[in-house]
Design a protein around this motif. Sequence first.
Motif, PDB file in Angstrom:
ATOM      1  N   THR A   1       0.838  -0.983  -0.041  1.00 18.92           N
ATOM      2  CA  THR A   1       0.276  -0.207   0.071  1.00 18.92           C
ATOM      3  C   THR A   1       0.898   1.558  -0.049  1.00 18.92           C
TER       4      THR A   1
ATOM      5  N   ILE B   1      -4.255   1.306  -2.672  1.00 21.32           N
ATOM      6  CA  ILE B   1      -3.565  -0.588  -3.292  1.00 21.32           C
ATOM      7  C   ILE B   1      -3.058  -0.347  -5.181  1.00 21.32           C
TER       8      ILE B   1
ATOM      9  N   LEU C   1      -7.107   1.261   0.161  1.00 18.28           N
ATOM     10  CA  LEU C   1      -6.972   0.221   1.632  1.00 18.28           C
ATOM     11  C   LEU C   1      -7.966   1.265   2.120  1.00 18.28           C
TER      12      LEU C   1
ATOM     13  N   PRO D   1     -11.845  -4.251   7.574  1.00 11.40           N
ATOM     14  CA  PRO D   1     -10.514  -3.724   6.448  1.00 11.40           C
ATOM     15  C   PRO D   1     -11.276  -3.847   5.208  1.00 11.40           C
ATOM     16  N   ALA D   2     -11.197  -2.727   3.263  1.00 13.42           N
ATOM     17  CA  ALA D   2     -12.234  -2.855   2.435  1.00 13.42           C
ATOM     18  C   ALA D   2     -11.326  -2.691   1.747  1.00 13.42           C
ATOM     19  N   ALA D   3     -11.130  -2.875   0.717  1.00 10.19           N
ATOM     20  CA  ALA D   3     -10.314  -2.547  -0.846  1.00 10.19           C
ATOM     21  C   ALA D   3     -11.785  -1.368  -1.444  1.00 10.19           C
TER      22      ALA D   3
ATOM     23  N   GLU E   1     -14.286  -7.305  -0.135  1.00 11.87           N
ATOM     24  CA  GLU E   1     -14.023  -7.686   0.732  1.00 11.87           C
ATOM     25  C   GLU E   1     -12.053  -7.286   0.414  1.00 11.87           C
ATOM     26  N   TYR E   2     -11.198  -6.809   1.811  1.00 13.49           N
ATOM     27  CA  TYR E   2     -10.297  -6.895   1.181  1.00 13.49           C
ATOM     28  C   TYR E   2      -9.124  -7.966   1.966  1.00 13.49           C
TER      29      TYR E   2
ATOM     30  N   ASP F   1      -5.472  -9.616   1.387  1.00 18.85           N
ATOM     31  CA  ASP F   1      -3.944  -9.181   1.670  1.00 18.85           C
ATOM     32  C   ASP F   1      -3.306  -9.822   1.116  1.00 18.85           C
TER      33      ASP F   1
END
Length: 387
Positions: free
Chosen positions: A3, A23, A33, A41-43, A93-94, A96
């Motif tokens: 990030t 991101i 992010l 956490p989220a995109a 949803e993020y 990783d």
Amino acid sequence: MQTTPLSPEDPAELGGFELLGRIGQGGMGQVYLGESPGGEPAAVKVIKASVVDSEARLRFAQEIEVLKTIWGPRIAAFLDADPEAERPWLATEYVDGPDLRRHITTHGPLPAVLVASLGATLAEALAAVHKQDLVHRDLKPANILLGPNGPKIIDFGLAVFSEAGVTLTAPNTVMGTPTCMAPEQASGVKPLSSPVDVYALGAVLLYAATGHYPYEAANIHVLFNMIIQSGNEPDLSGVPDELVPLLTSMLAHSAGDRPTMPEVVQRCRAVIEAQGLKVAQARRRLTTHTAPGPSVPSAELPTQPLPQSAAEVPAPTLPITQLLPRPVDAPPPALTPTLRADIAPREPAARTARTAKRPAPAPRRHSVQARKVAQQLREAYAQSAKF
């Protein structure tokens, strides 16, 4: 997933999601992010102000409706969205982890049994998508994220209902990523159906096994002609013997000659079981092999933007007339950055095995601490900016 810090022009919050960093970015939008009020956490994908028009909003709204329709452990989950906002945004949803393209570029091709595990996992997820009469239409290595719990599919921005009579694209146009595009899609056939995704998954698995695509060329017109011509066989050089029959059938020129997604699952299982493994064991090996290392602490975030391959880049739109053979003396057309990213000659992938033990994952920062660090990054960025 790496990030980069926010710039002074970036919003600090969208729809209740606090934005902590970038991101990736593409031609139509920026992906951040984010963090929900509860610390999830989220995109967060945001459409650029310069491209917000009625068509962009309509296509964005379609992506949101598609994500509301589908679900599953291998699909990045829908969280929230507002297609009517001044700058339309979508939160999912993020995951990783790196995308498949970045992993193969960095670490080299996967062993055959792990390619089969990846194929079984993704084919099962896409079979569920097809049950909803949906077609992803832009499956590619950059749209597969390798998270700590296994691979997940993202970016349903081009997804369509397979029997839909209405399209958001103009007549005689082609949308998708050329290197993973089925012949009928490259020819502009509509409506598209599930064999398009079977072909694209075959191209993804070929790339995972070898580091190259079925067809590659330095000129987009040459590439499209290679895909469309029925006499051109896909390049299967470097494919392990046990995967050749499967990839040959998935990359068949005729849609009717390709297997269904459930058949792909079963054939991938056969490859895995022939190695003396159970499917669950192979999946655990795949996740262990591709799982990212510890997340980079916020204070150590890189200051350079990510390569374009890591961003959610919308696929190009090309009139069919531009794909026809040109006179020999005609100058080649200028390629857009999106096309360059997908057809540029690949660099040799590193093939050294990772033998060092992976350190234990760093504990996730508390929400309050994350906000403090994000604010410090914004202030540091603003002081160092040349504008």
